[in-house]
Enzyme design. Structure first.
Site, PDB file in Angstrom:
ATOM      1  N   CYS A   1       0.993  -1.130   0.179  1.00  0.00           N
ATOM      2  CA  CYS A   1       0.091   0.050  -0.136  1.00  0.00           C
ATOM      3  C   CYS A   1       1.043   1.103  -0.114  1.00  0.00           C
ATOM      4  O   CYS A   1       2.041   1.356  -0.527  1.00  0.00           O
ATOM      5  CB  CYS A   1      -0.884  -0.108   1.254  1.00  0.00           C
ATOM      6  SG  CYS A   1       0.008   0.070   2.871  1.00  0.00           S
ATOM      7  N   TYR A   2       0.483   2.361   0.555  1.00  0.00           N
ATOM      8  CA  TYR A   2       1.336   3.579   0.501  1.00  0.00           C
ATOM      9  C   TYR A   2       2.268   3.338   1.727  1.00  0.00           C
ATOM     10  O   TYR A   2       3.665   3.858   1.198  1.00  0.00           O
ATOM     11  CB  TYR A   2       0.492   4.651   0.783  1.00  0.00           C
ATOM     12  CG  TYR A   2      -0.674   5.146  -0.022  1.00  0.00           C
ATOM     13  CD1 TYR A   2      -0.137   5.800  -1.153  1.00  0.00           C
ATOM     14  CD2 TYR A   2      -1.848   4.690  -0.002  1.00  0.00           C
ATOM     15  CE1 TYR A   2      -1.009   6.027  -2.408  1.00  0.00           C
ATOM     16  CE2 TYR A   2      -2.693   4.998  -1.109  1.00  0.00           C
ATOM     17  CZ  TYR A   2      -2.458   5.550  -2.286  1.00  0.00           C
ATOM     18  OH  TYR A   2      -3.364   6.176  -3.065  1.00  0.00           O
TER      19      TYR A   2
END
Length: 108
Positions: free
Chosen positions: A67-68
């Site tokens: 993810c981020y």
């Protein structure tokens, strides 16, 4: 399955296993972020693509969720474990960390 939870993987460890193509990398970031740059070979996993991924995936292949920043990927990894995947990792530091350490290993 024995421990019934996901594991953590560092970006350095992921970089080390990417060459042998043994791990499936799934990226759960939004479409624009994914299109702007991703770990080479990563699959974009969205609510829309999830059913096909679950149907077609090898449940015994190691899966790394990106993810981020490595936060949302933990929930996604837990979900994949609940779907009977046997080896699931959350990428610590996420794409942000990958981009910092391996700027030349980004696919656009």
């Amino acid at each position: 399955m024995s421990d019934n939870s996901f594991k953590h993987m560092s970006v350095s460890d992921l970089q080390g296993v990417l060459a042998n193509k043994s791990h499936v990398v799934v990226d759960i970031r939004d479409a624009n972020s994914f299109a702007g740059g991703r770990i080479a070979g990563a699959l974009h996993l969205t609510n829309e693509s999830l059913p096909d991924f679950l149907r077609d995936a090898d449940l015994d292949a190691p899966v790394v969720v990106c993810c981020y920043h490595g936060i949302s990927s933990q929930q996604a990894a837990e979900f994949l474990v609940s779907q009977d995947f046997t080896e699931v990792y959350s990428l610590d530091g996420g794409f942000t960390q990958w981009q910092t350490q391996f700027p030349n290993d980004i696919e656009r």
